[in-house]
Write an enzyme that holds these catalytic residues in place. Structure first.
Site, PDB file in Angstrom:
ATOM      1  N   ASP A  47       1.402  -2.029  -7.894  1.00  0.00           N
ATOM      2  CA  ASP A  47       0.731  -3.148  -7.208  1.00  0.00           C
ATOM      3  C   ASP A  47      -0.494  -2.422  -6.056  1.00  0.00           C
ATOM      4  O   ASP A  47      -0.144  -2.162  -5.065  1.00  0.00           O
ATOM      5  CB  ASP A  47       1.763  -3.810  -6.264  1.00  0.00           C
TER       6      ASP A  47
ATOM      7  N   GLY B  52       0.475 -12.785   4.094  1.00  0.00           N
ATOM      8  CA  GLY B  52      -0.955 -12.414   4.523  1.00  0.00           C
ATOM      9  C   GLY B  52      -1.153 -11.018   5.074  1.00  0.00           C
ATOM     10  O   GLY B  52      -2.223 -10.869   5.180  1.00  0.00           O
TER      11      GLY B  52
END
Length: 437
Positions: free
Chosen positions: A292, A386
């Site tokens: 990732d 976030g």
């Protein structure tokens, strides 16, 4: 989700004190008046002292020769392990030499700027930062510094041999000092251009504290979709490259739709740049969160300053033991599925071994070698939605390294469910192949 604790008056009952009979004869009243006058006089004197004798930062560029080490080619690369390790050794030596207050001043910090070859060893160029009363002169302080250095070299034994006759000291202003320091990665400067030490906040980003000042985490970036707003965090690793998480671009990989925003607030950014290129790791797996990681190239370089600075990338061989203090920052939610935050938040967490993180009661074997767990087994302190793509950083003698990228986790701050980060050292060669960094 955590709810704030409310307290009633019953929790803090008022204490009633008995009144004492007042008894003031003329003598006692006179003595009391004199005492008050004396206290006021002392207070005025103290205030006057601090107004007149307020401490001020003084910056000096020092250069000298070290004769008992040989020059290595990688000393010319400021991000190399050789340069950083040698710099730390020299900076520790300066701290030992100047650590005691001298004539009302104190040593704050030193930073090696450059190591160059010399026929008898190496040449060192570094910034020395001191605090002295503002009434002191530059030349007087310079003589004090030189005398302290010479006395220490004559009375103490150090691992490095400094040629005393080669030592020069030049006063510089804060603007030039900042220019010199911004050439180095991983240095934090406050708005007053002073280097920041490691903080020790143990609060979480969710329910954590806002950053203390602009420039505390100058490599933090907000990745925003045009017309939508903040989506992910990212980290500045050069004047044109950012490092972030691949999953930030699952829905939109069009560079023209993205903006990179710099600074401690979303509403009033220090700098904004358009995105020119997005490079997602070729073998990124959405199902398992493996690999990732992604790179973002800006269309225009950013100039380094007190509020915008690049972090250092670690050597691929760096291994952090469990329970190492690391710091995570972001504009994400303060509670699970909550709103984004306008002001950057920070939290101290600790590394957790993959063996512990792979336990059946934790993540049950989902943690791969390219992942890094950080947080606390009791929960509470964690990144949240976030914060994805943002930095997990580690300080080594005041130089900050990017060791993790916020990747995934179960909810936010749950017990036995720490945050999972992309392990940057595992992808060091890939980053170099794409960026040359």
């Amino acid at each position: 989700m955590y709810t704030p604790v409310e307290f009633s008056e019953a929790d803090y009952p008022q204490v009633k004190y008995q009144r004492r009979q007042q008894f003031w004869d003329p003598i006692r009243l006179a003595l009391f008046t004199l005492a008050i006058a004396a206290i006021i006089g002392i207070a005025i004197g103290i205030v006057t002292h601090f107004v007149v004798e307020d401490d001020k930062s003084f910056y000096y560029l020092a250069s000298f020769k070290v004769t008992n080490i040989k020059y290595k080619e990688n000393y010319g690369i400021r991000t190399s392990r050789e340069f950083i390790e040698r710099s730390h050794q020299i900076e520790r030596m300066m701290s030992t030499i100047f650590r005691w207050p001298s004539r009302g001043g104190r040593f704050i910090k030193s930073h090696v700027i450059k190591i160059s070859p010399d026929e008898h060893g190496v040449n060192i160029f570094m910034v020395l930062i001191f605090r002295y009363p503002s009434t002191d002169s530059v030349e007087r302080i310079k003589k004090t510094i030189e005398r302290t250095l010479y006395q220490s070299l004559q009375t103490k034994r150090f691992p490095l041999t400094i040629n005393e006759s080669s030592f020069t000291l030049t006063h510089i202003n804060s603007k030039n000092m900042r220019k010199l320091l911004t050439n180095r990665c991983g240095i934090r400067l406050t708005s007053s251009k002073m280097p920041l030490p490691a903080i020790s906040s143990t609060e979480r980003i969710a329910h954590g504290r806002e950053t203390a000042m602009e420039g505390e985490w100058p490599w933090q970036v907000s990745l925003q979709l045009r017309g939508v707003g903040h989506q992910c965090g990212a980290t500045l690793i050069s004047s044109t490259w950012l490092l972030t998480a691949a999953h930030c671009f699952r829905r939109n990989k069009d560079p023209s739709q993205w903006i990179a925003s710099f600074g401690a607030t979303l509403a009033m950014p220090s700098v904004q740049r358009s995105v020119g290129k997005i490079i997602v790791y070729e073998n990124y797996h959405t199902e398992t969160n493996e690999n990732d990681i992604a790179l973002v190239q800006l269309t225009k370089l950013v100039e380094f300053s007190g509020s915008v600075q690049r972090v250092c990338l670690p050597d691929s061989s760096l291994k952090l033991p469990p329970n190492t203090s690391v710091f995570v920052t972001g504009f994400g939610s303060t509670v699970n599925n909550g709103p984004m935050q306008n002001i950057l938040r920070q939290a101290r967490v600790e590394t957790i071994s993959n063996d512990v993180c792979n336990r059946k009661d934790v993540y049950n074997g989902l943690i791969t070698s390219g992942m890094l767990c950080a947080g606390f087994m009791e929960g509470k302190v964690d990144a949240c939605q976030g914060d994805s793509g943002g930095p997990l950083v580690y300080s080594d003698h005041g130089t900050w390294y990017l060791v993790g990228i916020v990747s995934w986790g179960r909810s936010c701050g749950l017990p036995k469910k720490p945050g999972v980060y992309t392990r940057v050292t595992r992808y060091r060669d890939w980053i170099a192949s794409k960026t040359g960094i």
